[in-house]
Design an enzyme around this catalytic site. Sequence first.
Site, mmCIF file in Angstrom:
data_model
loop_
_atom_site.group_PDB
_atom_site.id
_atom_site.type_symbol
_atom_site.label_atom_id
_atom_site.label_comp_id
_atom_site.label_asym_id
_atom_site.label_seq_id
_atom_site.Cartn_x
_atom_site.Cartn_y
_atom_site.Cartn_z
ATOM 1 N N GLY A 191 0.805 -1.213 0.000
ATOM 2 C CA GLY A 191 0.000 0.000 0.000
ATOM 3 C C GLY A 191 0.840 1.266 0.000
ATOM 4 C CB CYS A 192 3.659 2.337 2.120
ATOM 5 S SG CYS A 192 2.741 2.252 3.676
ATOM 6 C CB THR A 193 5.247 0.394 -2.690
ATOM 7 O OG1 THR A 193 6.197 0.010 -1.688
ATOM 8 C CG2 THR A 193 5.952 0.500 -4.031
#
Length: 151
Positions: free
Chosen positions: A43-45
């Site tokens: 998700g963060c990527t």
Amino acid sequence: MLDTGIKAPDFKLSDENGVFHSLSDYLGKRVVLYFYPKDNTSGCTAQACSFRDFYPQFMEKGAVVLGVSPDSVASHKKFKEKFNLPFTILSDTEKSVLILYDVWKEKSMYGRKYMGVERSTYLIDENGVIVKAFSKVKASENPQQMLGELN
């Protein structure tokens, strides 16, 4: 989340190169301040890469993008280089800014409770005032959402 219409709390954090940044350094510019849980997670990527892809449009609108997570400076450096991220990523290993911006929350996964970052984004105007605050944002949609808020 902090309320809109209030002055955004100033802070001083180190970027991926160990250089310190304060929110007050960006007075006169609109700031998209986004908080995310962890470098190199799916998700963060997705969120970071989407901010990267839309970055020229943020620049056209005169906005600065700042990412903040509790990861180390070294982790941020690898993350930024791996995905060619053009914006600043700030390290809050002490979690002081995460707490200050009310994004360090109790979370639950598979019935286990733990403390972590609630993916959140603030839009701060040229005078340092919070004009928009979004909690529990969708990682891949958040950058485009924030572009829309800059109109």
